[in-house]
Structure formats: structure tokens, C-alpha cells
Design an enzyme around this catalytic site. Structure first.
Site, PDB file in Angstrom:
ATOM      1  N   ASP A 117       0.854  -1.183   0.000  1.00  0.00           N
ATOM      2  CA  ASP A 117       0.000   0.000   0.000  1.00  0.00           C
ATOM      3  C   ASP A 117       0.891   1.233   0.000  1.00  0.00           C
ATOM      4  OD1 ASP A 117      -2.421  -1.402   0.070  1.00  0.00           O
ATOM      5  OD2 ASP A 117      -2.454  -1.461   2.253  1.00  0.00           O
ATOM      6  N   ASP A 131      -7.145  -1.176  -4.728  1.00  0.00           N
ATOM      7  CA  ASP A 131      -8.208  -0.757  -3.809  1.00  0.00           C
ATOM      8  C   ASP A 131      -9.150   0.232  -4.483  1.00  0.00           C
ATOM      9  OD1 ASP A 131      -7.089  -2.298  -1.745  1.00  0.00           O
ATOM     10  OD2 ASP A 131      -5.851  -0.629  -1.054  1.00  0.00           O
TER      11      ASP A 131
END
Length: 167
Positions: A117, A131
Site C-alpha cells: 500500500d 483498492d
């Protein structure tokens, strides 16, 4: 439309993996890049869990869920003739597939891999391109359901022949 679903999924997968590669090379030393003040920053995080790092001790379960999602969306995608559904399912398939790849092949090991991330949303959570694709795809799925849009376009369905009433 199945090809469109797969093409969109492949674009999401490539974009996600390429941006993760960039993030690991550009942000690996703990650097942070400010994009919009405190609202949006780029910083590298390895996430063993789900959203907000929930379930960090159960990474293998997320690999199983991602695999199930990839299979389920692929099965549904075979029936789709609607362009809107193809876009939605392509986004969801791409996001789920790239998360599955992270879980299977990233450190610390098979089915225990951590998701990369790097997009920090005001310190609320840190995410990635997959995402974004998942959120947008699921949002479109919800909108299509609320609007009653079928997976198969009526125009793409064979029409019943109405017998003529005269010779």
C-alpha cells in the site's frame, strides 16, 4: 463482453503492480511524498491484513477469499453482455486478482504475502490502485443493482418469435 472484462482486469492488474514496483523503489527508505498537503500523501506500507490492517494474523484467509472472488467474478463474467456490468466486473476482477498475487507471491511467503500500500488518505488509511478499482467496481455493481440493470442486455438476448395471426 468477457474479453472486455478480462482486458479491464488486466489493465488494473498491470497498473497496480507497476505502481507498487515504483512505490517500493521510490519510497522504500521511509520517504513520504506530499501530493495534497495532509490530505493525500505517498508512503510505503506492507499490509498483512484487510482494510485498516484488520485480521493481520489471518493473511492466508484473505488469500482464500481473494481466490474465491476471482473465481466467482470470472464465472459471472462469462454471462455478461452489458457494457456497464463488464466495466464493473473488470474492475473488481482486476483488484481481486492483483491482491491475490500479492498474497501468494510477496514476502513473507506463499499465501501469507503482504499487500503493498502506498496512497495515504489523510492518515485514515493507506491503499493502492487495486483498492481504488475495487471500490469503484463495487460502487458500480451497487448502482447497477439499485437501477435494476441486468447482466445481459435485452438487445443481446434472442427474441421470441411471435406467431403471425394470418396467412
Amino acid at each position: 463482453m468477457f474479453r472486455a472484462v478480462v482486458l479491464i482486469a488486466a489493465v488494473v492488474l498491470a497498473a497496480d503492480q507497476l505502481t507498487k514496483y515504483w512505490a517500493e523503489s521510490a519510497l522504500s527508505g521511509g520517504q513520504t511524498i506530499t501530493v495534497l498537503g495532509d490530505l493525500l500523501q505517498l508512503r510505503l506500507v506492507y499490509n498483512p491484513g484487510a482494510a485498516f490492517s484488520i485480521g493481520s494474523a489471518y493473511t492466508w484467509i484473505f488469500a482464500v477469499f481473494a481466490a474465491a472472488a476471482v473465481v466467482a467474478v470470472t464465472v459471472v463474467a462469462w454471462r455478461v453482455t452489458s457494457r456497464a456490468w463488464a466495466v464493473a466486473l473488470g474492475l473488481v476482477l482486476g483488484g481481486a486478482a492483483t491482491h491475490l498475487l500479492d498474497r501468494l507471491f510477496r514476502e513473507p511467503g506463499f499465501a501469507r504475502g503482504h499487500v503493498v500500500d502506498f496512497i495515504d488518505y489523510a492518515g485514515f488509511f493507506v491503499g493502492n490502485v487495486a483498492d481504488i478499482a475495487l471500490v469503484v467496481g463495487v460502487g458500480i455493481v451497487m448502482l447497477l443493482n439499485v437501477r435494476g440493470v441486468p447482466l445481459r442486455d435485452p438487445a443481446g438476448e434472442p427474441r421470441e418469435q411471435v406467431p403471425s395471426s394470418g396467412s
